[in-house]
Enzyme design. Structure first.
Site, short mmCIF file in Angstrom:
data_model
loop_
_atom_site.label_atom_id
_atom_site.label_comp_id
_atom_site.label_asym_id
_atom_site.label_seq_id
_atom_site.Cartn_x
_atom_site.Cartn_y
_atom_site.Cartn_z
N HIS A 204 -23.57 -37.51 -55.90
CA HIS A 204 -23.85 -38.01 -57.26
C HIS A 204 -22.57 -38.59 -57.84
O HIS A 204 -21.49 -38.09 -57.60
CB HIS A 204 -24.35 -36.87 -58.16
CG HIS A 204 -25.07 -37.37 -59.37
ND1 HIS A 204 -24.41 -37.77 -60.50
CD2 HIS A 204 -26.39 -37.55 -59.60
CE1 HIS A 204 -25.29 -38.17 -61.39
NE2 HIS A 204 -26.50 -38.06 -60.89
N ASP B 21 -33.07 -35.38 -56.48
CA ASP B 21 -34.04 -36.02 -55.59
C ASP B 21 -34.24 -35.26 -54.29
O ASP B 21 -35.14 -35.58 -53.51
CB ASP B 21 -33.57 -37.45 -55.28
CG ASP B 21 -33.61 -38.31 -56.53
OD1 ASP B 21 -32.57 -38.87 -56.90
OD2 ASP B 21 -34.67 -38.35 -57.17
C1 SDX Z 1 -30.07 -40.39 -58.98
O1 SDX Z 1 -26.52 -41.77 -62.12
C2 SDX Z 1 -27.43 -40.89 -62.29
O2 SDX Z 1 -27.38 -40.07 -63.19
C3 SDX Z 1 -28.60 -40.97 -61.30
C4 SDX Z 1 -29.63 -39.85 -61.38
C5 SDX Z 1 -30.40 -39.91 -62.69
O3 SDX Z 1 -30.95 -38.88 -63.09
O4 SDX Z 1 -30.53 -41.04 -63.26
O5 SDX Z 1 -29.01 -38.59 -61.28
C6 SDX Z 1 -30.68 -39.98 -60.29
O6 SDX Z 1 -30.01 -41.55 -58.70
C7 SDX Z 1 -29.47 -39.33 -58.10
C8 SDX Z 1 -28.76 -39.92 -56.83
C9 SDX Z 1 -29.86 -40.22 -55.80
N1 SDX Z 1 -29.30 -40.99 -54.67
C10 SDX Z 1 -29.17 -40.42 -53.44
O7 SDX Z 1 -29.43 -39.23 -53.20
C11 SDX Z 1 -28.73 -41.39 -52.37
C12 SDX Z 1 -27.63 -40.75 -51.52
N2 SDX Z 1 -26.44 -40.61 -52.34
C13 SDX Z 1 -25.42 -41.64 -52.26
O8 SDX Z 1 -25.94 -42.94 -52.07
C14 SDX Z 1 -24.35 -41.49 -53.33
O9 SDX Z 1 -23.98 -40.17 -53.34
C15 SDX Z 1 -24.62 -41.92 -54.76
C16 SDX Z 1 -25.15 -43.32 -54.84
C17 SDX Z 1 -25.61 -41.00 -55.39
C18 SDX Z 1 -23.31 -41.84 -55.51
O10 SDX Z 1 -22.48 -42.78 -54.94
P1 SDX Z 1 -20.97 -43.00 -55.51
O11 SDX Z 1 -20.71 -42.19 -56.72
O12 SDX Z 1 -20.74 -44.47 -55.60
O13 SDX Z 1 -20.09 -42.32 -54.42
P2 SDX Z 1 -19.56 -43.07 -53.15
O14 SDX Z 1 -20.67 -43.89 -52.56
O15 SDX Z 1 -18.29 -43.73 -53.50
O16 SDX Z 1 -19.31 -41.84 -52.15
C19 SDX Z 1 -18.11 -41.11 -52.23
C20 SDX Z 1 -17.87 -40.66 -50.79
C21 SDX Z 1 -17.97 -41.82 -49.79
O17 SDX Z 1 -17.13 -41.50 -48.70
P3 SDX Z 1 -15.68 -42.28 -48.65
O18 SDX Z 1 -15.98 -43.78 -48.69
O19 SDX Z 1 -14.92 -41.82 -49.89
O20 SDX Z 1 -15.08 -41.82 -47.35
O21 SDX Z 1 -18.90 -39.73 -50.39
C22 SDX Z 1 -19.66 -40.28 -49.33
C23 SDX Z 1 -19.40 -41.76 -49.29
O22 SDX Z 1 -19.52 -42.27 -47.97
N3 SDX Z 1 -21.06 -40.01 -49.65
C24 SDX Z 1 -21.97 -39.58 -48.80
C25 SDX Z 1 -23.15 -39.42 -49.56
N4 SDX Z 1 -22.92 -39.78 -50.81
C26 SDX Z 1 -21.63 -40.15 -50.88
N5 SDX Z 1 -21.90 -39.32 -47.48
C27 SDX Z 1 -23.05 -38.88 -46.90
N6 SDX Z 1 -24.23 -38.69 -47.55
C28 SDX Z 1 -24.31 -38.96 -48.88
N7 SDX Z 1 -25.46 -38.78 -49.53
#
Ligand code: SDX
Length: 391
Positions: free
Chosen positions: A267, A325
């Site tokens: 998140h 989710d």
């Molecule tokens: C919702 O914003 C809100 O409030 C949203 C929400 C709401 O109520 O409106 O809470 C609802 O959208 C919840 C999130 C649902 N999405 C997912 O579950 C999809 C999987 N999650 C990721 O896509 C990600 O965690 C996000 C999109 C939720 C957040 O992405 P960020 O904040 O841009 O973080 P990032 O992509 O920069 O990740 C940071 C690091 C990265 O590694 P590095 O590049 O630093 O090495 O963490 C890793 C990412 O690769 N990472 C994950 C991961 N999520 C982040 N690695 C594996 N699995 C994951 N799910």
């Protein structure tokens, strides 16, 4: 002087009094009230009132608000012909983007956003009619007749009946399922400036009508990185299939060269456990126990995946926890909703958050049209070359 902040990770786009999140503490407050208390002690329409007006309703206000919402549940009869233009296998989110946007073609009497009465009428209409339109999108996709709302039912009971009743027999709402779904709606109601809410605010900042703004929010919510994650998380659990296959997927999630991510994990704001996920997990157990699915293999995979991930150095270092989710899909599937409806239910619940944030923005005297700048790294100024003279 400009800041360059892709994804607005450290940029506040507005001032708001509606929702507060402490990502490090895993805390979520609606108008100052902890989500854990609202979800356990209140109902969804009480949360709607709180988000819209800023205070919990007294008995008189609650009855008046519930009565008002439940008497705006019907949609224009021509909306049903609007749906017949879609293929039956259209994704329900595509139908919702279109039908909610089309509301501005039907309700011309509440489109003046400068008029407080129009703003409130549109707010009530949006909250009241989303369940009806969501159920129509579902019924259309399965070839069953639409079910008219029944105003003597509660908001969530009415939605369950519009989705699952058929003309041939009486449908009795299960109070445990009603309570569970009502709690799921409360958990999804608002979440400060997430992508879809920011979309609604940006669309509204130009003066667009609220129906068009909410349609834009639904489009944004559909993405798998946002509200589409509940559908994607269930597909992921089904693809994993058994606990034995979890290590392979954990390795893929860590692999920089693999675009795979654990859906339902991570998140932007929560760097601790999403408080909604804990409540969702409890609700999942209640629903599966009631429906006799306590041994649901998907739940076993989810629980084992969560256990492994929470002890894995990669997830600990990156502070990746299950989000709302992660469990919602298992619960909604057990209730009988197809995966294609999961994000529709998220949109149904989030409508009050979108509308409350839209209303707050319109009523903010410092409000102006949103217009971000950019860091330009394209071609420098150059002269036009006639076609005949190009290489
Ligand atoms: C919702 O914003 C809100 O409030 C949203 C929400 C709401 O109520 O409106 O809470 C609802 O959208 C919840 C999130 C649902 N999405 C997912 O579950 C999809 C999987 N999650 C990721 O896509 C990600 O965690 C996000 C999109 C939720 C957040 O992405 P960020 O904040 O841009 O973080 P990032 O992509 O920069 O990740 C940071 C690091 C990265 O590694 P590095 O590049 O630093 O090495 O963490 C890793 C990412 O690769 N990472 C994950 C991961 N999520 C982040 N690695 C594996 N699995 C994951 N799910």
């Amino acid at each position: 002087m400009f800041t360059y902040d892709p994804g607005f990770t450290s940029t506040a786009s507005c001032e708001s009094k509606i929702t507060y999140i402490d990502g490090d503490e895993g805390m979520l407050l609606y108008r100052g009230y902890p989500i854990e208390q609202l979800a356990v002690h209140g109902d969804f329409l009480e949360t709607c009132y709180l988000l819209l007006y800023g205070e919990l309703p007294n008995t008189t206000d609650k009855h008046k608000f519930d009565h008002t919402v439940m008497r705006h549940t019907m949609v224009h009869e021509q909306m049903s012909r609007f749906l017949s233009g879609f293929r039956r296998d259209a994704h329900p989110m595509a139908v919702m983007v279109a039908t909610v946007g089309a509301m501005s073609a039907f309700y011309h009497d509440s489109l003046d956003i400068t008029n407080p009465h129009h703003r409130m009428v549109s707010s009530i209409r949006m909250i009241a009619k989303m369940p009806t339109m969501a159920s129509m999108a579902y019924k259309y996709s399965i070839g069953q007749p639409f079910v008219y709302p029944k105003n003597d039912l509660g908001y969530t009971a009415n939605f369950l009946r519009m989705c699952f009743s058929i003309p041939c027999e009486e449908y009795v709402v299960d109070p445990v399922l009603e309570r569970a779904l009502d709690r799921i709606f409360i958990l999804h109601a608002d979440h400060e400036q997430n992508a879809s809410t920011s979309t609604v605010r940006l669309a509204g900042s130009s003066g667009a009508n609220p129906f068009a703004c909410v349609a834009a929010g639904i489009a944004c919510l559909w993405g798998p990185a946002h509200g589409g994650a509940n559908e994607a998380a269930l597909a992921m659990l089904e693809e994993i299939g058994t606990p034995e296959r979890i290590p392979h997927y954990i390795a893929r999630a860590k692999d920089k060269n693999d675009p795979f991510r654990l859906m339902g994990f991570g998140h932007r704001v929560y760097k601790n456990y999403d408080p909604r996920a804990k409540l969702m997990q409890q609700t999942t157990h209640e629903v599966l126990n009631l429906l006799g699915h306590r041994d649901d293999p998907l739940l076993q995979v989810a629980l084992e995946l969560e256990r492994i991930a929470l002890h894995d150095e990669y997830f600990i270092e990156k502070k990746l926890y299950p989000n709302i989710d992660f469990y919602s899909g298992i619960t909604l599937k057990a209730m009988g909703f197809p995966t294609s409806m999961f994000t529709v239910l998220f949109a149904l619940a989030r409508t009050v958050g979108w509308i409350a944030q839209w209303k707050e923005m319109i009523e903010d005297p410092s409000q102006k049209i949103g217009r971000p700048r950019q860091l330009y790294t394209g071609a420098p100024k150059r002269e036009y070359i006639e076609l005949a003279n190009r290489a």
